[in-house]
Scaffold this motif. Structure first.
Motif, PDB file in Angstrom:
ATOM      1  N   LEU B  10      42.551  33.554  34.963  1.00 20.02           N
ATOM      2  CA  LEU B  10      41.419  34.224  34.311  1.00 20.02           C
ATOM      3  C   LEU B  10      41.789  35.672  34.033  1.00 20.02           C
ATOM      4  O   LEU B  10      42.695  36.224  34.651  1.00 20.02           O
ATOM      5  N   ARG B  12      40.278  39.340  34.473  1.00 15.52           N
ATOM      6  CA  ARG B  12      39.197  40.068  35.146  1.00 15.52           C
ATOM      7  C   ARG B  12      39.013  41.404  34.432  1.00 15.52           C
ATOM      8  O   ARG B  12      39.989  42.119  34.162  1.00 15.52           O
ATOM      9  N   ASP B  23      37.714  33.169  30.435  1.00 12.81           N
ATOM     10  CA  ASP B  23      38.552  31.976  30.364  1.00 12.81           C
ATOM     11  C   ASP B  23      39.726  32.247  29.411  1.00 12.81           C
ATOM     12  O   ASP B  23      39.550  32.776  28.317  1.00 12.81           O
ATOM     13  N   LEU B  81      42.420  32.103  40.368  1.00  8.78           N
ATOM     14  CA  LEU B  81      41.275  31.868  41.253  1.00  8.78           C
ATOM     15  C   LEU B  81      41.202  30.382  41.605  1.00  8.78           C
ATOM     16  O   LEU B  81      41.289  29.528  40.712  1.00  8.78           O
ATOM     17  N   LEU B  83      39.684  26.868  42.100  1.00 12.78           N
ATOM     18  CA  LEU B  83      38.578  26.270  41.354  1.00 12.78           C
ATOM     19  C   LEU B  83      37.271  26.257  42.137  1.00 12.78           C
ATOM     20  O   LEU B  83      36.191  26.398  41.567  1.00 12.78           O
ATOM     21  N   ARG B  85      36.030  28.392  43.828  1.00 10.28           N
ATOM     22  CA  ARG B  85      35.327  29.680  43.820  1.00 10.28           C
ATOM     23  C   ARG B  85      34.690  29.963  42.467  1.00 10.28           C
ATOM     24  O   ARG B  85      34.215  31.063  42.217  1.00 10.28           O
ATOM     25  N   LEU B  86      34.703  28.971  41.603  1.00 12.20           N
ATOM     26  CA  LEU B  86      33.970  29.058  40.337  1.00 12.20           C
ATOM     27  C   LEU B  86      32.716  28.204  40.450  1.00 12.20           C
ATOM     28  O   LEU B  86      32.787  27.029  40.800  1.00 12.20           O
ATOM     29  N   HIS B  87      31.573  28.781  40.138  1.00 12.19           N
ATOM     30  CA  HIS B  87      30.304  28.072  40.254  1.00 12.19           C
ATOM     31  C   HIS B  87      29.566  28.114  38.925  1.00 12.19           C
ATOM     32  O   HIS B  87      29.705  29.086  38.166  1.00 12.19           O
ATOM     33  N   GLY B 104      29.111  30.894  34.124  1.00 13.60           N
ATOM     34  CA  GLY B 104      29.216  30.652  35.552  1.00 13.60           C
ATOM     35  C   GLY B 104      29.388  31.939  36.330  1.00 13.60           C
ATOM     36  O   GLY B 104      29.283  33.042  35.788  1.00 13.60           O
ATOM     37  N   ALA B 106      31.966  33.658  39.368  1.00 12.93           N
ATOM     38  CA  ALA B 106      33.221  33.555  40.116  1.00 12.93           C
ATOM     39  C   ALA B 106      33.117  34.403  41.373  1.00 12.93           C
ATOM     40  O   ALA B 106      32.666  35.550  41.316  1.00 12.93           O
ATOM     41  N   GLU B 107      33.515  33.816  42.499  1.00 13.32           N
ATOM     42  CA  GLU B 107      33.552  34.565  43.754  1.00 13.32           C
ATOM     43  C   GLU B 107      34.915  35.234  43.868  1.00 13.32           C
ATOM     44  O   GLU B 107      35.918  34.580  44.154  1.00 13.32           O
ATOM     45  N   LEU B 115      31.362  34.548  34.609  1.00 13.43           N
ATOM     46  CA  LEU B 115      32.360  33.879  33.781  1.00 13.43           C
ATOM     47  C   LEU B 115      31.856  33.841  32.344  1.00 13.43           C
ATOM     48  O   LEU B 115      30.780  33.289  32.064  1.00 13.43           O
TER      49      LEU B 115
END
Lengths: 173, 133
Positions: B10, B12, B23, B81, B83, B85-87, B104, B106-107, B115
């Motif tokens: 990703l 950031r 993405d 990251l 996966l 930790r992606l919500h 989404g 991301a933690e 996201l």
């Protein structure tokens, strides 16, 4: 009242188990129900224990872009990311300034969100016959009310609360 | 940059107060030169944040050969990251009007980031190609 969120969690688990006892009491004629009382904006609210998935320690809340003021943000709570709302702001229009001491994860079927409480939640067993009519303001989110320390505390209906939050969000262009 | 199984690459970045991850599926270039993109979307303006000196990231448009430049604050980083930790964006936030491009959460280490799907940026937020800086 529980002293720490961990104790609160344990109490919640105990309370769930004790629902069996409450049901037995109901069958025996003593109709009781359990509610959880919490504080937002200096005002107490109650919710049926079935509408609370769990309680949590306060966690960092990340603001959400372009969201209404009653949306505090999102927070990671035990690995799940949930929307956190300011219930006081939603229901009274007044933002809650006090630091939260706990989060309550409310649930209605598959729907979940978190509300902040300025105090540790209190678990109260009440007689069903002592339920009162809902408060006049925001009556659409309450299923009734109870008297507690000479104050009227509205009992929130989780389904109606989730419906109200969704309506406000969808109309917040 | 190597990516382990179960990880996702990703970008950031920041847009004002907001930490974002982008993405990389349709990424074409970082710090793309002027004139290559058909349209420019300043994410900071899209999120109602102050617009200042920025960094441009170039993506390919969905289903076409056109390019869209996304402008964010300077300091874009590539990260990996896990996966898990992606919500998804939690309910009921997908109901918020104007946030279709936020897909989404991301933690990251000690912080949550939104996201952003570069391919679902609203066209009404676009500007004709111009200098980002």
């Amino acid at each position: 009242m529980a002293e720490t969120p961990r104790e609160t969690d344990e109490l919640l688990e105990t309370a769930k188990v004790s629902r069996v006892a409450a049901r037995q009491a109901e069958l025996g004629g003593g109709e009781q129900t359990q509610i959880i009382v919490f504080t937002v904006g200096g005002r107490e609210y109650a919710v049926p224990i079935d509408g609370v998935e769990r309680t949590e320690r306060p966690s960092t809340v990340t603001p959400v872009p372009r969201s209404p003021e009653f949306v505090r943000g999102v927070a990671s709570l035990r690995g799940a990311v949930l929307c956190v709302i300011d219930l006081g702001n939603l229901l009274t229009g007044e933002p809650s300034e006090a630091d939260p001491r706990s989060f309550l994860v409310l649930t209605d079927g598959a729907r979940r969100l978190a509300v902040q409480s300025e105090d540790l939640p209190d678990f109260v067993r009440i007689d069903k016959g002592h339920r009162m009519p809902p408060p006049a303001s925001n009556s659409e989110v309450y299923s009734g009310a109870v008297e507690r320390d000479f104050e009227i505390v509205g009992v929130i209906d989780p389904e109606r609360l989730f419906d109200l939050v969704e309506q406000r969000l969808a109309g917040s262009a | 940059m190597s990516v382990e199984a179960g990880e996702v690459p990703l970008l950031r970045c920041r847009a004002g107060r907001f930490l974002l991850v982008l993405d990389l599926e349709a990424l074409v270039a970082l710090d793309a030169g002027e004139g290559r993109a058909g349209r420019v979307v300043d994410l900071r303006a899209l999120l109602d944040e102050p617009v200042g000196r920025g960094q441009r990231v170039l993506f390919r448009e969905r289903g076409g050969e056109g390019l869209v430049a996304m402008v964010v604050d300077r300091g874009v980083e590539l990260i990996r990251l896990p996966l898990e930790r992606l919500h998804p964006l939690p309910d009921p936030l997908p109901l918020l009007p104007g946030l279709a491009s936020l897909r989404g959460v991301a933690e990251l280490d000690g912080a949550l980031a939104f996201l952003v799907d570069p391919l679902s940026l609203p066209t009404e937020a676009s500007e004709p190609e111009r200098a980002a800086g």
